[in-house]
Design a protein around this motif. Structure first.
Motif, PDB file in Angstrom:
ATOM      1  N   ASP A 170       0.883  -1.191   0.084  1.00 40.26           N
ATOM      2  CA  ASP A 170      -0.014   0.173  -0.067  1.00 40.26           C
ATOM      3  C   ASP A 170       0.799   1.330   0.063  1.00 40.26           C
ATOM      4  O   ASP A 170       1.929   1.251   0.277  1.00 40.26           O
ATOM      5  N   LYS A 223      -0.496   4.275  -4.482  1.00 38.51           N
ATOM      6  CA  LYS A 223      -1.511   3.230  -5.009  1.00 38.51           C
ATOM      7  C   LYS A 223      -2.659   3.668  -6.204  1.00 38.51           C
ATOM      8  O   LYS A 223      -3.103   3.102  -7.097  1.00 38.51           O
ATOM      9  N   ASP A 224      -3.323   4.829  -5.742  1.00 43.52           N
ATOM     10  CA  ASP A 224      -4.603   5.108  -6.369  1.00 43.52           C
ATOM     11  C   ASP A 224      -3.990   5.436  -7.747  1.00 43.52           C
ATOM     12  O   ASP A 224      -4.755   5.199  -8.777  1.00 43.52           O
ATOM     13  N   GLU A 239      -3.221   2.538  -9.624  1.00 41.85           N
ATOM     14  CA  GLU A 239      -4.529   1.705  -9.971  1.00 41.85           C
ATOM     15  C   GLU A 239      -5.202   2.309 -11.186  1.00 41.85           C
ATOM     16  O   GLU A 239      -5.797   1.751 -12.247  1.00 41.85           O
ATOM     17  N   LYS A 240      -5.428   3.664 -11.344  1.00 42.56           N
ATOM     18  CA  LYS A 240      -5.927   4.279 -12.393  1.00 42.56           C
ATOM     19  C   LYS A 240      -4.723   4.280 -13.587  1.00 42.56           C
ATOM     20  O   LYS A 240      -5.681   3.885 -14.846  1.00 42.56           O
ATOM     21  N   ILE A 299      -3.178   1.551 -14.355  1.00 43.75           N
ATOM     22  CA  ILE A 299      -3.356   0.027 -14.963  1.00 43.75           C
ATOM     23  C   ILE A 299      -4.734  -0.048 -15.536  1.00 43.75           C
ATOM     24  O   ILE A 299      -4.868  -0.471 -16.656  1.00 43.75           O
ATOM     25  N   LYS A 300      -5.750   0.697 -15.304  1.00 50.96           N
ATOM     26  CA  LYS A 300      -7.008   0.712 -15.528  1.00 50.96           C
ATOM     27  C   LYS A 300      -7.018   1.367 -17.193  1.00 50.96           C
ATOM     28  O   LYS A 300      -7.643   0.853 -18.286  1.00 50.96           O
ATOM     29  N   ARG A 312      -2.116  -7.831 -10.527  1.00 47.81           N
ATOM     30  CA  ARG A 312      -3.209  -7.624  -9.525  1.00 47.81           C
ATOM     31  C   ARG A 312      -2.494  -6.994  -8.364  1.00 47.81           C
ATOM     32  O   ARG A 312      -1.273  -7.085  -8.146  1.00 47.81           O
ATOM     33  N   LEU A 313      -3.286  -6.269  -7.708  1.00 48.61           N
ATOM     34  CA  LEU A 313      -3.030  -5.588  -6.514  1.00 48.61           C
ATOM     35  C   LEU A 313      -3.705  -5.941  -5.308  1.00 48.61           C
ATOM     36  O   LEU A 313      -4.667  -5.361  -4.852  1.00 48.61           O
TER      37      LEU A 313
END
Length: 350
Positions: A214, A218-219, A222-223, A225-226, A234-235
Motif C-alpha cells: 500500500d 497506489k491510487d 490503479e488508475k 493500470i485501468k 493484480r494489486l
C-alpha cells in the motif's frame, strides 16, 4: 521492524526508552509495551522545535546513556539534541543515503547538513557496504566511525503447505506463473517500472504480476493500470501473511530506484525465491548476479522482461537460484548476528 527487533532483542539487557511517532503498527505497539513514561511522541515526518525541546528534557530526565537514531528525521532530532546533552553516546543508522534523486542544490545542502551533524555523532551504522561507500565518497564520516551491519529477519518455522495448497488457501490462480513484488507504493520503489515490464510481457498470458502493499501512489497506479488496460497485474493490497504469498510465487521482482538494504529482498531469499532486481545499492548485496537471481540496469525494462522470461522457461535455473537464495539468507541475514554486532557498537559507548 528494525527498531522493533532491537527493542525486543535488548529488552533484558538495557532499559529501553523510545521517541517516535505513534503510528500503526509499531508505534502503537511500542507505546503499549513501554508505557507513557518511557515513550515520547514525536510528529510524523516533520521537525518541531517544541518536540525537539521535549526530547532534550526527556533525555536528561531519564538519564539516557545511548541514543540510537534511525533514519533522516530521527537523526536530525537526536543529533541536535546532543548539543544540549553532550554526555550521551549517539549512534546513527542511515537506512539508505537517498541522494541520487535530489537536485544539485538539494544534494549539496543535504550533504553539508550531514557533515555538520556528523560532528555530533559518536558512531555510524551502515546497513550495506554500498551505502557506506557512498557516505565515504561524500565525506560524511571517516572509515573508523562506521560499522556495516546487515538488516536481518528471524528465521521462523518453515511453512509446511505446498505451493499448490497455499494458492488454494489464498485463492490464487494455480496455473499461473506468479512474479511478486512486496512494496510501499512510492517514488523509491518505482512501481511504474513494474508496469512497464508487465506490458512488455503481456503477450505471455501465463505470467501474472502481483504487487503487494500500500502507499501514497497506489491510487495513481490503479488508475494507470485501468487506463492502459494492463491485464496481467493484480494489486492484492497490504498483507500481514506475506510469507505465504512469497512461498506461493515463482519469482521476486524489485525495480527500486535506490535502497539501503531492503527487508523485502531478505524475505524473498528466506522464502527461497529467485530474484530479478534493479542493480542499485542494497539490492546488489542481497542478489548476486547469476547466483541467486539477476540484476538489471535501472530503466532497462526490456532487459528485466528478458530475464523474467528466461527464468520462466528454465525450471532448473529457478530451482538453482532458489536454493542459492536460501544459502544467502543463512549466511548473511541472521537476526542473532545483527543483534550481536549492534551490541558491540553499543559496548563501545559504555
Amino acid at each position: 521492524m528494525h527498531v522493533d527487533q532491537l527493542i525486543q532483542g535488548f529488552s533484558n539487557e538495557y532499559e529501553i526508552y523510545c521517541a517516535a511517532p505513534v503510528e500503526e503498527p509499531y508505534g502503537v505497539k511500542w507505546l503499549n509495551e513501554l508505557g507513557r513514561e518511557k515513550y515520547l511522541v514525536l510528529p510524523y515526518r516533520s521537525f518541531s522545535t517544541r518536540y525537539w525541546i521535549r526530547l532534550i528534557f526527556f533525555i536528561k530526565k531519564n538519564k539516557i546513556d545511548i541514543i540510537h537514531a534511525h533514519g533522516k528525521g530521527a537523526g536530525i532530532y537526536a543529533r541536535l539534541a546532543k548539543l544540549f546533552t553532550p554526555r550521551v553516546c549517539l549512534i546513527y543508522t542511515f537506512h539508505g543515503l537517498h541522494i541520487s534523486h535530489y537536485s544539485k542544490v538539494a544534494k549539496y545542502l543535504y550533504i553539508l547538513l550531514e557533515r555538520i551533524l556528523g560532528k555530533f555523532t559518536n558512531q555510524f551504522i551502515n546497513v550495506s557496504n554500498g551505502e557506506k561507500q557512498v557516505c565515504l565518497e561524500n565525506k560524511l564520516f571517516s572509515e573508523s566511525k562506521s560499522t556495516v551491519i546487515y538488516n536481518a529477519i528471524e528465521k521462523n518455522t518453515e511453512i509446511k503447505l505446498t505451493k499448490e495448497e497455499l494458492r488454494r488457501k489464498l485463492n490464487l490462480p494455480e496455473n499461473k506463473f506468479i512474479v511478486i513484488s512486496v512494496v510501499r507504493f512510492n517514488l523509491q520503489k518505482n512501481i511504474e517500472g513494474i508496469l512497464e515490464i508487465a506490458k512488455i510481457i503481456a503477450s505471455n498470458q501465463n505470467i501474472l504480476f502481483f504487487i503487494t502493499g500500500d502507499g501514497e501512489e497506489k491510487d495513481m497506479i490503479e488508475k494507470r493500470i485501468k487506463e492502459e488496460n494492463i491485464n496481467n497485474i493484480r494489486l492484492p493490497g497490504y498483507k500481514k501473511n506475506i510469507d505465504e504469498y512469497l512461498h506461493s510465487s515463482d519469482i521476486y521482482l524489485s525495480t527500486s530506484l535506490w535502497e539501503g538494504l531492503p527487508y523485502s529482498l531478505i524475505e524473498a531469499v528466506k522464502a527461497g525465491l529467485p530474484i530479478v532486481a534493479s542493480n542499485v545499492t542494497g539490492n546488489n548485496e542481497v542478489v548476486t548476479n547469476n547466483f541467486n537471481g539477476y540484476l538489471f540496469d535501472l530503466n532497462n525494462s526490456n532487459k528485466a522482461a528478458e530475464l523474467i522470461l528466461e527464468l520462466y522457461e528454465s525450471h532448473e535455473k529457478r530451482e538453482l537460484f532458489g536454493s542459492n537464495s536460501k544459502k544467502v539468507f543463512n549466511e548473511k541475514f541472521q537476526l542473532d548476528s545483527m543483534l550481536s554486532e549492534t551490541k558491540k557498537v553499543y559496548s563501545k559507548c559504555c
